[in-house]
Write an enzyme that holds these catalytic residues in place. Sequence first.
Site, PDB file in Angstrom:
ATOM      1  N   ASP A  16      17.513  12.881   2.325  1.00  0.00           N
ATOM      2  CA  ASP A  16      16.792  13.138   1.081  1.00  0.00           C
ATOM      3  C   ASP A  16      15.891  14.358   1.175  1.00  0.00           C
ATOM      4  OD1 ASP A  16      18.037  10.789   0.485  1.00  0.00           O
ATOM      5  OD2 ASP A  16      16.248   9.702  -0.108  1.00  0.00           O
ATOM      6  N   ARG A  97       1.034   4.686   4.836  1.00  0.00           N
ATOM      7  CA  ARG A  97       1.057   5.658   3.752  1.00  0.00           C
ATOM      8  C   ARG A  97      -0.285   6.358   3.502  1.00  0.00           C
ATOM      9  NH1 ARG A  97       5.529   5.707   5.337  1.00  0.00           N
ATOM     10  NH2 ARG A  97       7.331   4.965   4.176  1.00  0.00           N
ATOM     11  N   ASP A 126       6.437   3.229  -2.593  1.00  0.00           N
ATOM     12  CA  ASP A 126       5.834   4.366  -1.904  1.00  0.00           C
ATOM     13  C   ASP A 126       5.428   5.500  -2.839  1.00  0.00           C
ATOM     14  OD1 ASP A 126       5.697   3.361   0.622  1.00  0.00           O
ATOM     15  OD2 ASP A 126       7.598   4.193   1.295  1.00  0.00           O
ATOM     16  N   SER A 178      18.649   0.921   4.984  1.00  0.00           N
ATOM     17  CA  SER A 178      17.494   1.810   4.821  1.00  0.00           C
ATOM     18  C   SER A 178      16.389   1.314   5.742  1.00  0.00           C
ATOM     19  CB  SER A 178      17.016   1.787   3.365  1.00  0.00           C
ATOM     20  OG  SER A 178      15.813   2.507   3.230  1.00  0.00           O
TER      21      SER A 178
END
Length: 401
Positions: A16, A97, A126, A178
């Site tokens: 990505d 994060r 996210d 994932s």
Amino acid sequence: MSKINKVVLAYSGGLDTSAIIPWLKENYDCEVVAFVADVGQGEEELVGIEEKAIASGASSCYIADLKEEMVKDYIYPSLKTGAIYEGKYLLGTSMARPIIAKAQVECALEVGADALCHGCTGKGNDQVRFEGAFAALAPQLTVIAPWREWNLRSREALLDYLAERNIPCSASLEKIYSRDANAWHVSTEGGVLEDTWNAPNDLCWVWTQDPQQAPDEAETVSVLVEKGEVVAVNGEPMTPYNALNYLNQKGAEHGVGRIDIVENRLVGIKSRGCYETPGGTIMMEALRAVEQLVLDKESFEFRQTIGLKASHLIYDGRWFTPLCQSLLAAADTLAQDVTGEVVIQLYKGQATVIQKRSLNSLYSEEFATFGEDDVYDHSHAGGFIRLYSLASRIRALNKQK
């Protein structure tokens, strides 16, 4: 597209973000700086990542070692609150994060960027976590979220996009699962897990030993806690990251820390994941064991309230808010007496506290004994119970009338 001169992209080196670099240059006609956060995802994930970013079109690549800071300033404070999302999830992705977003903002301000970019999809949590942090730390910077803008909707489309531009990429068309990894946990989603009736297979677990195949002999670890923080393991003083790393190894050997859950995402979608948090599970058990000795009933109840609220704030990306910081401060205050030693037995997927002690313990063998003692008069309990149940007694008498 608004005019952007320089953008800092949260870069992982995966498919990505490799496609995002040329896409940004083509659609925004801007310079792209790749920002890589080392949060303990593994050295193999970082090998050659700078060269890969440059080959994809980035003007430069910054790699920030955030491992120790993440454990000390984000994981340990969260542990003190007892935050567990929906009763099981130890918030592995969520706790990484805020520090990644903060470091990305710092990089952007340092290089004079006017925009930030992430590769989060429009279905996940996210995107909220990153952009919530961006808003709190640098609201003047523009945020670009390609997955909400471009028309590349499949893995095949991304690979074709890179191939057309002769940009090298090691990713293949097949991507069964994932995954997200950091020093605290590894998460696995997709593949067979998308059907909740499918049991996880061996490929769903990448870190921990299958509990059925774990050693037949139990192993114990001694954990020293000071003011709600793990400071030593088996008598050896360790930094927060080193303590976590050591307990990860021990826990993984014995299959500790596996969960398979269906959780409620912030955006309203339910998702299923297999999470592995071996060291974190051991740390959580150690802190809760010392709390049992030290905190009185009302303090422990309040700490549980803090943990429940904090779990949602952390999961929802509200770390940099006054409420979250207030809860962290309250938990830190309660943790000032949470000091003691705990021995935990590791055996086939379980981390069981078998010994605990603290100089601040409110537990008294003299008071708790079933034998004769001089510190508690049983006859005193009658008056206490009569007053404690007075409201119920008056209500019953009223009904009798």
